[in-house]
Design a protein around this motif. Structure first.
Motif, PDB file in Angstrom:
ATOM      1  N   LYS A 104       0.821  -1.207   0.000  1.00 42.92           N
ATOM      2  CA  LYS A 104       0.000   0.000   0.000  1.00 42.92           C
ATOM      3  C   LYS A 104       0.862   1.267   0.000  1.00 42.92           C
ATOM      4  O   LYS A 104       0.497   2.295  -0.586  1.00 42.92           O
ATOM      5  CB  LYS A 104      -0.914  -0.007   1.231  1.00 42.92           C
ATOM      6  CG  LYS A 104      -1.881   1.165   1.304  1.00 42.92           C
ATOM      7  CD  LYS A 104      -2.677   1.147   2.593  1.00 42.92           C
ATOM      8  CE  LYS A 104      -3.577  -0.054   2.678  1.00 42.92           C
ATOM      9  NZ  LYS A 104      -4.447  -0.019   3.889  1.00 42.92           N
ATOM     10  N   LEU A 105       2.033   1.183   0.627  1.00 39.92           N
ATOM     11  CA  LEU A 105       2.865   2.374   0.783  1.00 39.92           C
ATOM     12  C   LEU A 105       3.761   2.647  -0.419  1.00 39.92           C
ATOM     13  O   LEU A 105       4.315   3.749  -0.534  1.00 39.92           O
ATOM     14  CB  LEU A 105       3.727   2.239   2.039  1.00 39.92           C
ATOM     15  CG  LEU A 105       2.962   2.244   3.367  1.00 39.92           C
ATOM     16  CD1 LEU A 105       3.910   2.054   4.529  1.00 39.92           C
ATOM     17  CD2 LEU A 105       2.174   3.541   3.537  1.00 39.92           C
ATOM     18  N   GLN A 106       3.909   1.682  -1.321  1.00 38.81           N
ATOM     19  CA  GLN A 106       4.771   1.897  -2.480  1.00 38.81           C
ATOM     20  C   GLN A 106       4.282   3.082  -3.314  1.00 38.81           C
ATOM     21  O   GLN A 106       5.075   3.931  -3.752  1.00 38.81           O
ATOM     22  CB  GLN A 106       4.824   0.623  -3.337  1.00 38.81           C
ATOM     23  CG  GLN A 106       5.531  -0.545  -2.691  1.00 38.81           C
ATOM     24  CD  GLN A 106       6.972  -0.244  -2.320  1.00 38.81           C
ATOM     25  OE1 GLN A 106       7.679   0.464  -3.037  1.00 38.81           O
ATOM     26  NE2 GLN A 106       7.407  -0.784  -1.194  1.00 38.81           N
ATOM     27  N   GLN A 107       2.976   3.153  -3.549  1.00 43.63           N
ATOM     28  CA  GLN A 107       2.412   4.254  -4.326  1.00 43.63           C
ATOM     29  C   GLN A 107       2.582   5.586  -3.606  1.00 43.63           C
ATOM     30  O   GLN A 107       2.863   6.613  -4.220  1.00 43.63           O
ATOM     31  CB  GLN A 107       0.930   3.996  -4.598  1.00 43.63           C
ATOM     32  CG  GLN A 107       0.233   5.098  -5.398  1.00 43.63           C
ATOM     33  CD  GLN A 107       0.810   5.265  -6.789  1.00 43.63           C
ATOM     34  OE1 GLN A 107       1.048   4.284  -7.481  1.00 43.63           O
ATOM     35  NE2 GLN A 107       1.054   6.506  -7.193  1.00 43.63           N
ATOM     36  N   ARG A 108       2.477   5.569  -2.293  1.00 45.61           N
ATOM     37  CA  ARG A 108       2.608   6.806  -1.524  1.00 45.61           C
ATOM     38  C   ARG A 108       4.056   7.295  -1.493  1.00 45.61           C
ATOM     39  O   ARG A 108       4.298   8.492  -1.455  1.00 45.61           O
ATOM     40  CB  ARG A 108       2.054   6.592  -0.126  1.00 45.61           C
ATOM     41  CG  ARG A 108       0.599   6.145  -0.200  1.00 45.61           C
ATOM     42  CD  ARG A 108      -0.079   6.059   1.126  1.00 45.61           C
ATOM     43  NE  ARG A 108      -1.447   5.546   0.908  1.00 45.61           N
ATOM     44  CZ  ARG A 108      -2.472   5.847   1.671  1.00 45.61           C
ATOM     45  NH1 ARG A 108      -2.326   6.648   2.707  1.00 45.61           N
ATOM     46  NH2 ARG A 108      -3.662   5.358   1.420  1.00 45.61           N
ATOM     47  N   LEU A 109       5.000   6.360  -1.498  1.00 44.48           N
ATOM     48  CA  LEU A 109       6.405   6.755  -1.606  1.00 44.48           C
ATOM     49  C   LEU A 109       6.673   7.393  -2.972  1.00 44.48           C
ATOM     50  O   LEU A 109       7.424   8.375  -3.071  1.00 44.48           O
ATOM     51  CB  LEU A 109       7.311   5.534  -1.422  1.00 44.48           C
ATOM     52  CG  LEU A 109       7.576   5.073   0.011  1.00 44.48           C
ATOM     53  CD1 LEU A 109       8.351   3.759   0.001  1.00 44.48           C
ATOM     54  CD2 LEU A 109       8.329   6.134   0.806  1.00 44.48           C
ATOM     55  N   CYS A 131       1.459  12.042   7.555  1.00 44.10           N
ATOM     56  CA  CYS A 131       0.012  11.903   7.355  1.00 44.10           C
ATOM     57  C   CYS A 131      -0.354  10.681   6.517  1.00 44.10           C
ATOM     58  O   CYS A 131      -1.357  10.008   6.794  1.00 44.10           O
ATOM     59  CB  CYS A 131      -0.548  13.161   6.691  1.00 44.10           C
ATOM     60  SG  CYS A 131      -0.493  14.637   7.725  1.00 44.10           S
ATOM     61  N   THR A 132       0.429  10.376   5.501  1.00 41.61           N
ATOM     62  CA  THR A 132       0.023   9.351   4.539  1.00 41.61           C
ATOM     63  C   THR A 132       0.832   8.060   4.605  1.00 41.61           C
ATOM     64  O   THR A 132       0.398   7.039   4.078  1.00 41.61           O
ATOM     65  CB  THR A 132       0.105   9.895   3.097  1.00 41.61           C
ATOM     66  OG1 THR A 132       1.485  10.168   2.778  1.00 41.61           O
ATOM     67  CG2 THR A 132      -0.696  11.174   2.941  1.00 41.61           C
ATOM     68  N   ILE A 133       2.011   8.091   5.219  1.00 35.77           N
ATOM     69  CA  ILE A 133       2.855   6.898   5.271  1.00 35.77           C
ATOM     70  C   ILE A 133       3.030   6.405   6.705  1.00 35.77           C
ATOM     71  O   ILE A 133       2.719   5.252   7.016  1.00 35.77           O
ATOM     72  CB  ILE A 133       4.230   7.169   4.618  1.00 35.77           C
ATOM     73  CG1 ILE A 133       4.039   7.509   3.134  1.00 35.77           C
ATOM     74  CG2 ILE A 133       5.157   5.973   4.793  1.00 35.77           C
ATOM     75  CD1 ILE A 133       5.308   7.873   2.398  1.00 35.77           C
TER      76      ILE A 133
END
Length: 238
Positions: A104-109, A131-133
């Protein structure tokens, strides 16, 4: 009805937990039946297709468990389920959850890297990370991180290091976040006499003021669980 059963509600989700002792499932099955009857009498319809049963059994000699029925329909038995955002497996292994979080965090990175290219300040990038990661990395962290394998912890920490290279600032290690959350959660439970887990924090004698009794753990799984970890942390601060 039975001390071995408990019901956890969150919004419109209901979770029934039963502690089975000496292979006697009578209380557990009676609670399932009573829950179905209560719903019928109060004009509520249980969605059996969305209802799942998971059995956690670490006995060396396991036996077959008869299926649960609701409205004459067999409830599906699963080996893992998602509970309030956390993937729980029947062997209490957290690889499924950590893999889901990292994916899930790959896109946010990627989005964090794009924002850096657009010229956002390090402070704004750090705020975006928190906030997002970090909010996802640390979600319910007191419940699962203590029993994570070394491999899973390294995988999660790589996300923090990648974000740190992008933001250009120092970000707290996940282990430090876990320790802080455990200590904070322990204080909150100790101060709240009505908390269901308040009774698990038993003060020692008056000569050891501020210290709490830590039970002897027979397995690493229990030793690394939240309550024992929190008590050890709390005692080390006093």
């Amino acid at each position: 009805m039975h001390a071995s059963n408990s019901i956890i509600k969150f919004a419109d989700d209901t979770t029934l937990i039963g502690l089975i002792t000496n292979s006697d499932e009578t209380a557990y099955r009676e609670k399932v039946r009573a829950l179905g009857v209560w719903c019928q009498e109060n004009n509520l319809t249980l969605n059996v297709n969305k209802t799942k049963e998971m059995i956690v059994d670490f006995r060396k000699q396991q036996r077959e468990h008869p299926p649960i029925h609701i409205d004459r329909t067999v409830v599906e038995r699963v080996v893992n389920l998602k509970f309030l955002g956390v993937h729980i497996t029947d062997n209490l292994n957290w690889s499924t959850h950590t893999n889901s979080v990292v994916k899930k965090l790959q896109q946010r990175l990627f989005n964090l890297g794009r924002l850096k290219k657009f010229g956002l300040s390090p402070k704004a990038l750090t705020n975006f990370y928190r906030c997002t990661i970090e909010s996802i990395l640390s979600g319910c962290i007191t419940a699962w991180y203590g029993d994570c394998s070394a491999h899973n912890r390294k995988t999660l920490q790589r996300v923090v290091r990648s974000a740190q290279r992008i933001t250009g600032g120092n970000l707290p290690a996940l282990q430090d976040t876990y320790t802080t959350r455990c200590h904070r959660k322990a204080i909150k439970i100790i101060k709240d006499n009505n908390h269901p887990s308040h009774c698990l924090f038993t003060p020692l004698s008056s000569r050891r003021r501020g210290q709490y009794r830590c039970i002897k753990a027979g397995t690493e799984r229990l030793k690394n669980s939240f309550y024992l970890k929190a008590i050890r942390l709390f005692n080390s601060h006093h």
